[in-house]
Motif scaffolding. Structure first.
Motif, short mmCIF file in Angstrom:
data_model
loop_
_atom_site.label_atom_id
_atom_site.label_comp_id
_atom_site.label_asym_id
_atom_site.label_seq_id
_atom_site.Cartn_x
_atom_site.Cartn_y
_atom_site.Cartn_z
N SER A 1 -122.82 39.58 27.05
CA SER A 1 -122.76 39.38 25.61
C SER A 1 -121.34 39.51 25.08
O SER A 1 -120.64 40.48 25.35
CB SER A 1 -123.66 40.41 24.91
OG SER A 1 -123.45 40.39 23.52
N SER B 1 -120.54 40.11 22.08
CA SER B 1 -120.46 41.25 21.16
C SER B 1 -120.18 42.56 21.91
O SER B 1 -119.50 43.44 21.39
CB SER B 1 -121.71 41.37 20.30
OG SER B 1 -122.82 41.71 21.08
N LEU B 2 -120.68 42.69 23.14
CA LEU B 2 -120.37 43.89 23.92
C LEU B 2 -118.89 43.93 24.29
O LEU B 2 -118.26 44.98 24.26
CB LEU B 2 -121.23 43.95 25.18
CG LEU B 2 -122.70 44.28 24.98
CD1 LEU B 2 -123.45 44.19 26.31
CD2 LEU B 2 -122.87 45.66 24.37
N ASP C 1 -116.54 42.48 22.55
CA ASP C 1 -115.85 42.78 21.29
C ASP C 1 -115.85 44.27 21.01
O ASP C 1 -114.84 44.84 20.60
CB ASP C 1 -116.49 42.02 20.12
CG ASP C 1 -116.21 40.53 20.15
OD1 ASP C 1 -115.29 40.08 20.88
OD2 ASP C 1 -116.92 39.79 19.43
N ASP C 2 -117.00 44.93 21.23
CA ASP C 2 -117.08 46.38 21.03
C ASP C 2 -116.09 47.11 21.92
O ASP C 2 -115.43 48.05 21.49
CB ASP C 2 -118.49 46.90 21.32
CG ASP C 2 -119.51 46.51 20.27
OD1 ASP C 2 -119.11 46.02 19.19
OD2 ASP C 2 -120.72 46.68 20.54
N LEU C 3 -115.99 46.69 23.16
CA LEU C 3 -115.05 47.30 24.09
C LEU C 3 -113.62 47.17 23.57
O LEU C 3 -112.85 48.12 23.57
CB LEU C 3 -115.18 46.63 25.48
CG LEU C 3 -114.18 47.03 26.53
CD1 LEU C 3 -114.42 48.47 26.97
CD2 LEU C 3 -114.28 46.10 27.72
N CYS C 4 -113.28 45.99 23.10
CA CYS C 4 -111.91 45.74 22.63
C CYS C 4 -111.61 46.44 21.31
O CYS C 4 -110.46 46.80 21.05
CB CYS C 4 -111.67 44.24 22.48
SG CYS C 4 -111.67 43.37 24.05
N GLU C 5 -112.61 46.65 20.47
CA GLU C 5 -112.38 47.30 19.18
C GLU C 5 -111.88 48.73 19.33
O GLU C 5 -111.25 49.26 18.43
CB GLU C 5 -113.65 47.27 18.33
CG GLU C 5 -113.89 45.93 17.69
CD GLU C 5 -115.14 45.90 16.83
OE1 GLU C 5 -115.60 46.98 16.39
OE2 GLU C 5 -115.66 44.81 16.61
N SER C 6 -112.14 49.34 20.45
CA SER C 6 -111.68 50.72 20.64
C SER C 6 -110.17 50.78 20.93
O SER C 6 -109.58 51.85 20.87
CB SER C 6 -112.46 51.39 21.78
OG SER C 6 -112.14 50.77 23.01
N ARG D 1 -108.62 40.73 22.01
CA ARG D 1 -109.00 41.17 20.67
C ARG D 1 -108.27 40.34 19.61
O ARG D 1 -108.86 39.95 18.61
CB ARG D 1 -108.66 42.66 20.51
CG ARG D 1 -109.15 43.22 19.20
CD ARG D 1 -109.02 44.71 19.14
NE ARG D 1 -109.64 45.16 17.90
CZ ARG D 1 -109.23 46.19 17.19
NH1 ARG D 1 -108.22 46.92 17.62
NH2 ARG D 1 -109.83 46.51 16.07
#
Length: 156
Positions: free
Chosen positions: A50, A52-53, A55-60, A135
């Motif tokens: 996914s 979105s997963l 993206d979540d990883l990169c947002e950190s 990102r």
């Protein structure tokens, strides 16, 4: 120890081609599907996962900066340095240095993604830049979002 140990789903390229729609639906729910080359056992695997997963990883990942040159009122230039990407911008004002930084960053983004095999090789020290640049690439066409995620220093 449990009787069954969870294993990620692995499919061959042929199976992935034949059932891509179904595998995509599974990936969207959070399931990672590993795609292997059944004919060439030594080829590396790839994953369908996914977005979105990722993206979540990169947002950190956070960007940090230093003003490495702060001239007095009469001489020199301002220089802004991004610690994570070894990228900089210069200008007669902080605003100009920030804009130059963004321009240089977009150039680096294009160079990096246009030659991924080189930049992602294990011997390349800039390999770790991938997740930061990914990102940025996800919002490079949205100036407001780009400024938000870069969290650039204030101009004052």
């Amino acid at each position: 120890m449990p009787k069954e140990v969870f294993k990620l789903t692995t499919v061959t390229i042929k199976k992935a081609k034949d059932s891509l729609t179904e595998l995509r639906r599974e990936a969207i729910t959070g399931k990672e599907i590993i795609i292997s080359d059944g004919k060439r056992k030594n080829e590396p695997d790839a994953s369908l996962i996914s977005t979105s997963l990722l993206d979540d990883l990169c947002e950190s990942l956070k960007f940090t900066y230093n003003w490495v040159d702060n001239p007095d009122k009469n001489t020199g230039m301002f220089s802004l340095w991004c610690n994570e990407l070894n990228t900089y911008g210069t200008g007669e004002t902080k605003a100009e240095a920030i804009q130059d930084f963004i321009d240089n960053l977009m150039t680096y983004l294009n160079v990096f993604f246009n030659d991924l095999p080189f930049h992602l090789s294990n011997s390349n020290p800039n390999r770790k830049h991938y997740w930061y640049l990914r990102r940025i690439a996800r919002c490079a066409d949205n100036q407001e979002k780009l400024i938000e995620i870069l969290d650039l220093p204030r101009e004052d």
